[in-house]
Design a protein around this motif. Sequence first.
Motif, PDB file in Angstrom:
ATOM      1  N   UNK A 136     -20.510  39.858  -6.303  1.00 24.75           N
ATOM      2  CA  UNK A 136     -19.178  40.177  -5.791  1.00 24.75           C
ATOM      3  C   UNK A 136     -19.162  40.382  -4.282  1.00 24.75           C
ATOM      4  N   UNK A 137     -20.066  41.202  -3.775  1.00 25.91           N
ATOM      5  CA  UNK A 137     -20.017  41.587  -2.361  1.00 25.91           C
ATOM      6  C   UNK A 137     -20.140  40.387  -1.431  1.00 25.91           C
ATOM      7  N   UNK A 138     -20.945  39.421  -1.808  1.00 26.21           N
ATOM      8  CA  UNK A 138     -21.155  38.246  -0.962  1.00 26.21           C
ATOM      9  C   UNK A 138     -20.011  37.246  -1.050  1.00 26.21           C
ATOM     10  N   UNK A 139     -19.078  37.497  -1.957  1.00 26.65           N
ATOM     11  CA  UNK A 139     -18.002  36.524  -2.193  1.00 26.65           C
ATOM     12  C   UNK A 139     -16.602  37.141  -2.141  1.00 26.65           C
ATOM     13  N   UNK A 140     -16.449  38.207  -1.351  1.00 24.67           N
ATOM     14  CA  UNK A 140     -15.145  38.822  -1.097  1.00 24.67           C
ATOM     15  C   UNK A 140     -14.473  39.359  -2.348  1.00 24.67           C
ATOM     16  N   UNK A 141     -15.250  39.577  -3.423  1.00 30.12           N
ATOM     17  CA  UNK A 141     -14.645  40.026  -4.671  1.00 30.12           C
ATOM     18  C   UNK A 141     -14.509  41.538  -4.691  1.00 30.12           C
ATOM     19  N   UNK A 142     -13.280  42.017  -5.001  1.00 27.52           N
ATOM     20  CA  UNK A 142     -12.989  43.450  -5.057  1.00 27.52           C
ATOM     21  C   UNK A 142     -12.972  44.010  -6.462  1.00 27.52           C
ATOM     22  N   UNK A 143     -12.601  43.201  -7.450  1.00 27.25           N
ATOM     23  CA  UNK A 143     -12.494  43.765  -8.785  1.00 27.25           C
ATOM     24  C   UNK A 143     -12.067  42.758  -9.826  1.00 27.25           C
ATOM     25  N   UNK A 144     -11.885  43.279 -11.039  1.00 26.99           N
ATOM     26  CA  UNK A 144     -11.610  42.454 -12.211  1.00 26.99           C
ATOM     27  C   UNK A 144     -10.385  42.943 -12.967  1.00 26.99           C
ATOM     28  N   UNK A 145      -9.748  42.013 -13.658  1.00 31.60           N
ATOM     29  CA  UNK A 145      -8.699  42.336 -14.627  1.00 31.60           C
ATOM     30  C   UNK A 145      -9.123  41.749 -15.965  1.00 31.60           C
ATOM     31  N   UNK A 146      -9.073  42.556 -17.015  1.00 31.73           N
ATOM     32  CA  UNK A 146      -9.433  42.047 -18.328  1.00 31.73           C
ATOM     33  C   UNK A 146      -8.301  41.211 -18.903  1.00 31.73           C
ATOM     34  N   UNK A 147      -8.668  40.094 -19.528  1.00 24.25           N
ATOM     35  CA  UNK A 147      -7.723  39.248 -20.257  1.00 24.25           C
ATOM     36  C   UNK A 147      -8.124  39.238 -21.720  1.00 24.25           C
ATOM     37  N   UNK A 148      -7.707  40.250 -22.454  1.00 17.14           N
ATOM     38  CA  UNK A 148      -8.203  40.421 -23.820  1.00 17.14           C
ATOM     39  C   UNK A 148      -7.511  39.516 -24.829  1.00 17.14           C
ATOM     40  N   UNK A 149      -6.334  38.994 -24.501  1.00 15.35           N
ATOM     41  CA  UNK A 149      -5.721  38.020 -25.413  1.00 15.35           C
ATOM     42  C   UNK A 149      -6.602  36.782 -25.531  1.00 15.35           C
ATOM     43  N   UNK A 150      -7.025  36.244 -24.396  1.00 13.76           N
ATOM     44  CA  UNK A 150      -7.882  35.062 -24.412  1.00 13.76           C
ATOM     45  C   UNK A 150      -9.244  35.376 -25.022  1.00 13.76           C
ATOM     46  N   UNK A 151      -9.787  36.548 -24.692  1.00 13.14           N
ATOM     47  CA  UNK A 151     -11.098  36.902 -25.236  1.00 13.14           C
ATOM     48  C   UNK A 151     -11.043  37.039 -26.753  1.00 13.14           C
ATOM     49  N   UNK A 152     -10.013  37.695 -27.256  1.00  9.92           N
ATOM     50  CA  UNK A 152      -9.882  37.851 -28.709  1.00  9.92           C
ATOM     51  C   UNK A 152      -9.753  36.502 -29.398  1.00  9.92           C
ATOM     52  N   UNK A 153      -9.019  35.584 -28.781  1.00  9.95           N
ATOM     53  CA  UNK A 153      -8.868  34.248 -29.360  1.00  9.95           C
ATOM     54  C   UNK A 153     -10.206  33.518 -29.401  1.00  9.95           C
ATOM     55  N   UNK A 154     -10.968  33.628 -28.302  1.00  7.34           N
ATOM     56  CA  UNK A 154     -12.264  32.953 -28.261  1.00  7.34           C
ATOM     57  C   UNK A 154     -13.243  33.572 -29.252  1.00  7.34           C
ATOM     58  N   UNK A 155     -13.179  34.895 -29.391  1.00  5.81           N
ATOM     59  CA  UNK A 155     -14.062  35.575 -30.342  1.00  5.81           C
ATOM     60  C   UNK A 155     -13.651  35.320 -31.782  1.00  5.81           C
TER      61      UNK A 155
END
Length: 289
Positions: A136-155
Amino acid sequence: MLVRPRRSALYLPATNARALEKARTLSCDVVVLDLEDSIAPEAKAEARLAACEAVRAGGFGARELVVRINALDTPWGAADLGAVAGAQPDALLVPKLSDPEDLPAYAAALGGKTRLWGMIETCKAVLRLDALGAAAAANRMEGWILGLNDLAMEMGCRPGADRAPLQAAMSLAVTAARAHGLFVLDAVYNDFSDAEGLARECAQGVAFGFDGKSLIHPAQIAAANAAFSPDPEALAWARQVVRAFDAPESAGRGVIKVDGKMVERLHLEQAQRLIALSDAIAVREGSPE
């Protein structure tokens, strides 16, 4: 200590001009202009143009303005990235982030104040959370948002009201975010007419340690802001801890007694962050629209 409130992150289709104008007056901490899930393929170009125009027009006050683009492996991703990076919102949100190797291509296009946020919504991403955080630090990344609808579908799981099949992923995401100094937001609650269900899920998100919640309707903002704001009793305790460590007799001590309880310096850092968050919320809510 610089802490930015992200209690409520409202998704809006970038093509909805009325909603974009209304967003400039809402009490959410973050506005996410969406070019991805909520936009039909034939409207992608229109949405891209509308999002960039909204960013350049400004008027969102203290709210963070974020644009969720289409992924680079889609027909629209490259054009989204180039146009949005040029408009320079506060952050660019990458959907279906799964590999740390994907980050440099996004980060290289960004300049100025724009940071990178990522959607954690695939099985592969959950299994690579530590690697994503480390990059993250080397790529300007500050944080994450979970997308649990897509994750539940994939699981292929059926989450239910307690989101039991997803709780391991939720806990891992918070753990990895904290390990790498990132913020992390809980997923959306799909039924915006169910106030009781939203309150229950916000409380669960707070218990898991999320910084805030992503939302799909303005009616959900107040509940998220209330849930993810510091509890008054916890805030009072935090101020008591800070005062106790500031006392001359506490100088150099790693552990002290506060109101009959043993408190370590790690609790001081936690208290300072809670106070900083409370102060930042006060500034945010007192800022002009």
